[in-house]
Design an enzyme around this catalytic site. Structure first.
Site, mmCIF file in Angstrom:
data_model
loop_
_atom_site.group_PDB
_atom_site.id
_atom_site.type_symbol
_atom_site.label_atom_id
_atom_site.label_comp_id
_atom_site.label_asym_id
_atom_site.label_seq_id
_atom_site.Cartn_x
_atom_site.Cartn_y
_atom_site.Cartn_z
ATOM 1 N N ASN A 111 -23.093 -21.835 -113.415
ATOM 2 C CA ASN A 111 -23.138 -23.300 -113.322
ATOM 3 C C ASN A 111 -22.885 -23.970 -114.670
ATOM 4 O O ASN A 111 -22.125 -24.939 -114.763
ATOM 5 C CB ASN A 111 -24.473 -23.754 -112.735
ATOM 6 C CG ASN A 111 -24.663 -23.240 -111.321
ATOM 7 O OD1 ASN A 111 -23.728 -22.726 -110.719
ATOM 8 N ND2 ASN A 111 -25.871 -23.381 -110.790
ATOM 9 N N THR A 156 7.748 -65.075 -114.957
ATOM 10 C CA THR A 156 6.462 -65.067 -114.259
ATOM 11 C C THR A 156 6.853 -65.166 -112.787
ATOM 12 O O THR A 156 7.899 -65.758 -112.464
ATOM 13 C CB THR A 156 5.560 -66.259 -114.652
ATOM 14 O OG1 THR A 156 6.232 -67.459 -114.289
ATOM 15 C CG2 THR A 156 5.266 -66.298 -116.145
ATOM 16 N N HIS A 157 6.076 -64.580 -111.910
ATOM 17 C CA HIS A 157 6.413 -64.543 -110.474
ATOM 18 C C HIS A 157 7.789 -63.917 -110.233
ATOM 19 O O HIS A 157 8.435 -64.240 -109.240
ATOM 20 C CB HIS A 157 6.386 -65.950 -109.847
ATOM 21 C CG HIS A 157 5.183 -66.754 -110.207
ATOM 22 N ND1 HIS A 157 4.038 -66.787 -109.435
ATOM 23 C CD2 HIS A 157 4.927 -67.549 -111.278
ATOM 24 C CE1 HIS A 157 3.137 -67.573 -110.004
ATOM 25 N NE2 HIS A 157 3.652 -68.049 -111.128
ATOM 26 N N SER A 278 24.338 -40.254 -105.081
ATOM 27 C CA SER A 278 24.103 -40.211 -103.639
ATOM 28 C C SER A 278 25.051 -39.203 -103.027
ATOM 29 O O SER A 278 26.188 -39.055 -103.483
ATOM 30 C CB SER A 278 24.341 -41.599 -103.051
ATOM 31 O OG SER A 278 24.662 -41.491 -101.681
ATOM 32 N N LYS A 284 27.140 -44.584 -106.340
ATOM 33 C CA LYS A 284 25.719 -44.769 -106.659
ATOM 34 C C LYS A 284 25.256 -44.010 -107.882
ATOM 35 O O LYS A 284 25.657 -42.894 -108.136
ATOM 36 C CB LYS A 284 24.867 -44.298 -105.469
ATOM 37 C CG LYS A 284 25.032 -45.159 -104.241
ATOM 38 C CD LYS A 284 24.085 -46.312 -104.259
ATOM 39 C CE LYS A 284 22.796 -45.906 -103.578
ATOM 40 N NZ LYS A 284 21.875 -47.023 -103.548
ATOM 41 N N GLU A 291 11.666 -43.964 -109.810
ATOM 42 C CA GLU A 291 11.054 -44.082 -108.474
ATOM 43 C C GLU A 291 9.995 -43.008 -108.270
ATOM 44 O O GLU A 291 8.913 -43.273 -107.741
ATOM 45 C CB GLU A 291 12.128 -43.948 -107.393
ATOM 46 C CG GLU A 291 13.111 -45.103 -107.371
ATOM 47 C CD GLU A 291 14.304 -44.773 -106.487
ATOM 48 O OE1 GLU A 291 14.274 -45.145 -105.317
ATOM 49 O OE2 GLU A 291 15.250 -44.123 -106.960
ATOM 50 N N TYR A 318 -26.185 -28.402 -109.247
ATOM 51 C CA TYR A 318 -24.887 -27.852 -108.846
ATOM 52 C C TYR A 318 -24.832 -27.692 -107.334
ATOM 53 O O TYR A 318 -25.791 -27.236 -106.708
ATOM 54 C CB TYR A 318 -24.643 -26.486 -109.522
ATOM 55 C CG TYR A 318 -23.323 -25.867 -109.090
ATOM 56 C CD1 TYR A 318 -22.132 -26.213 -109.715
ATOM 57 C CD2 TYR A 318 -23.266 -24.981 -108.005
ATOM 58 C CE1 TYR A 318 -20.921 -25.680 -109.294
ATOM 59 C CE2 TYR A 318 -22.052 -24.442 -107.585
ATOM 60 C CZ TYR A 318 -20.886 -24.801 -108.228
ATOM 61 O OH TYR A 318 -19.684 -24.282 -107.811
ATOM 62 N N GLN A 323 -16.771 -27.056 -106.725
ATOM 63 C CA GLN A 323 -15.612 -26.191 -106.950
ATOM 64 C C GLN A 323 -14.313 -26.946 -106.650
ATOM 65 O O GLN A 323 -13.248 -26.611 -107.172
ATOM 66 C CB GLN A 323 -15.734 -24.958 -106.051
ATOM 67 C CG GLN A 323 -14.621 -23.964 -106.194
ATOM 68 C CD GLN A 323 -14.970 -22.648 -105.504
ATOM 69 O OE1 GLN A 323 -15.898 -21.957 -105.917
ATOM 70 N NE2 GLN A 323 -14.262 -22.311 -104.449
ATOM 71 N N LYS A 326 -11.545 -29.084 -109.398
ATOM 72 C CA LYS A 326 -10.511 -28.644 -110.348
ATOM 73 C C LYS A 326 -9.092 -28.952 -109.904
ATOM 74 O O LYS A 326 -8.280 -29.446 -110.686
ATOM 75 C CB LYS A 326 -10.668 -27.146 -110.613
ATOM 76 C CG LYS A 326 -11.878 -26.857 -111.475
ATOM 77 C CD LYS A 326 -12.255 -25.399 -111.455
ATOM 78 C CE LYS A 326 -13.743 -25.251 -111.600
ATOM 79 N NZ LYS A 326 -14.507 -25.700 -110.419
HETATM 80 N N1 ARG Z 1 -16.211 -21.165 -108.730
HETATM 81 C C1 ARG Z 1 -17.356 -21.959 -108.945
HETATM 82 C C2 ARG Z 1 -16.943 -23.425 -109.212
HETATM 83 O O1 ARG Z 1 -15.839 -23.637 -109.514
HETATM 84 C C3 ARG Z 1 -18.110 -21.435 -110.120
HETATM 85 C C4 ARG Z 1 -19.564 -21.768 -110.090
HETATM 86 C C5 ARG Z 1 -20.229 -21.067 -108.993
HETATM 87 N N2 ARG Z 1 -21.643 -21.242 -109.043
HETATM 88 C C6 ARG Z 1 -22.403 -20.892 -108.012
HETATM 89 N N3 ARG Z 1 -23.666 -21.094 -108.146
HETATM 90 N N4 ARG Z 1 -21.914 -20.381 -106.916
HETATM 91 O O2 ARG Z 1 -17.730 -24.315 -109.090
#
Ligand code: ARG
Length: 461
Positions: A111, A156-157, A278, A284, A291, A318, A323, A326
């Site tokens: 954790n 403006t606008h 295009s 084009k 974009e 936690y 998880q 990420k």
């Molecule tokens: N893979 C877990 C995460 O990204 C790591 C931490 C896991 N901790 C646990 N108590 N299961 O959060």
């Protein structure tokens, strides 16, 4: 079936579908560098604090370096069933150094470990964003300097309003990107805090030294509360907010470049390297890069919204939900870092077309405010000056000419205060040239802005 590292109390194995569902190795292996850096710092601290011997600490560090080399050479075998980056690395370490590998996790939990890894990663990526933003500000300054005397309609606008210099228009973006840089640097104060030592949630009984770990990983601060340390993801949220604002600024600029590249404006010619054709219409040249950048902005907002939603119902501390923090960041990072870099390259190569901007000044009575101000300066109450100017615009519009093409007799029919000197006032260069108060579009003001931005850039590089 590999025995789980936490498998002591388990008799049966997880279902294959569950193993796949719960693993994070497929994406958090991107954190291997940070995981090893954090583990080396932790091992050193354990040795210095006498929790393990210094020889054991040295052996752990040696083993971790071997693991790092294996990963970087591509020889490392990642195992999905080991769940995540942390367990993959620890398992291989133990294979390489033997049972002492099992001492690495003393006084630590995944954790606080994952919180440190993620913070190290976010901090490193924010430095990349910052460096690219600084480069972008430099490019914008260069282009602005080149176009200090180029005038175009300011809107403006999205309607023609008053003439401005292209330099002033571009430097507005330089200011935005500078603030983006500064926002990121401020955010770093809260990202660069080491949570290691919080352990699972309550701290540890081992005589650890969290400040030593922080110092070893290059963070200036350590956690103040163990429960907060393992459950806080504000740092990632703030980073995503910084990324979202940066993308919003880029997206606005993209929107302008898309308009300006339209032949009805014709203010810019997009470099071939940053546009596409295009498959059916041979004439084009499409502003796809702009974009896509405008479109990808939504992904980054999405990442911010994902993480806000992920966190809003979580009790301390936690929770495995975390998880899921990420992948949104990784995705947003790819988008933000590529977008800022590509915008810098594209702006450096873009061709501005001063003649088209100049021609556009002739449409839309951009010097009407000058006439109203001229009359007000001669003593006419501004509201009356505004009214008289409006009537002059109506006549010019009816004749299909600019205010400056009306004769003195015609102009004087709206106010006897108008004299020959009005024509110098109506010139677009004069309109821009008179606005030299701080921050205005006048050349002296623009030169001052440029100098300030350049000295800021010097200070941060
Ligand atoms: N893979 C877990 C995460 O990204 C790591 C931490 C896991 N901790 C646990 N108590 N299961 O959060």
């Amino acid at each position: 079936m590999t025995k789980k590292m936490w498998g002591g109390r388990f008799a049966g194995a997880a279902a294959a579908s569950v193993e796949e569902y719960t693993q994070s190795e497929s994406f958090d292996r991107a954190l291997y560098h940070e995981d090893i850096a954090g583990s080396k710092a932790h091992a050193l601290m354990l040795g210095e604090a006498g929790i393990i011997t210094t020889a054991e600490a040295a052996e752990l560090v040696r083993g971790l370096d071997l693991v790092l080399a294996e990963i970087e050479s591509g020889a490392f075998v990642w195992k999905r069933e080991l769940e995540d980056v942390h367990m993959n690395i620890e398992r291989r370490l133990t294979e390489l150094v033997g049972p002492v590998g099992g001492k690495l996790h003393t006084a630590r939990s995944r954790n606080d470990q994952v919180a440190l890894d993620f913070r190290l990663h976010v901090a490193a990526r924010l430095e990349v964003w910052s460096a690219e933003l600084a480069r972008l500000v430099g490019v914008v300054c260069d282009r602005a300097e080149e176009h200090a005397a180029t005038l175009l309609p300011g809107c403006t606008h999205l309607q023609p309003a008053q003439p401005v210099s292209l330099a002033q228009h571009l430097l507005a973006y330089a200011q935005m990107f500078r603030r983006d840089f500064e926002r990121i640097q401020d955010c770093q104060k809260r990202v660069r805090v080491s949570p290691l030592g919080a352990a699972a949630l309550a701290g540890t009984t081992h005589p650890i030294d969290p400040a030593r770990v922080a110092q070893a990983v290059g963070f200036p601060a350590t956690f103040a509360n163990s429960m907060d340390a393992v459950s806080d993801r504000d740092f990632a949220l703030e980073a995503l907010f910084c990324g979202s604002v940066t993308m919003m600024h880029l997206s606005r600029l993209c929107e302008e470049l898309i308009l300006w590249a339209n032949p009805n404006f014709g203010y810019v010619k997009l470099p071939d390297a940053f546009s596409t054709g295009s498959s059916i219409m041979p004439q084009k040249k499409n502003p796809d890069v702009c974009e896509l950048m405008r479109g990808k902005t939504g992904r980054v907002y999405g990442a911010l919204t994902s993480l806000l939603t992920l966190m809003k119902g979580l009790p301390l501390t936690y929770n495995r939900d975390m998880q899921e923090d990420k992948e949104p960041f990784f995705d947003a990072d790819r988008t933000v870092s590529a977008s800022v870099a590509i915008m810098a390259d594209m702006l450096a190569a873009i061709e501005f077309v001063p003649a088209a901007m100049r021609a556009a000044l002739g449409k839309g009575f951009l010097n009407a405010t000058e006439l109203a101000d001229y009359l007000a300066a001669k003593g006419l109450p501004f509201r009356e000056a505004h009214h008289a100017t409006g009537a002059a615009v109506a006549l010019a519009e009816q004749k299909g000419v600019g205010l400056e093409a009306l004769s003195l007799i015609e102009l004087r029919s709206f106010s006897p205060l108008i004299d020959q000197d009005v024509y110098a006032v109506l010139a677009f260069e004069a309109a821009v040239g008179r606005r030299n108060l701080a921050g205005g579009t006048g050349p002296a003001s623009v030169a001052g802005q440029l100098a300030a931005l350049r000295s800021w850039l010097k200070g941060i590089c």
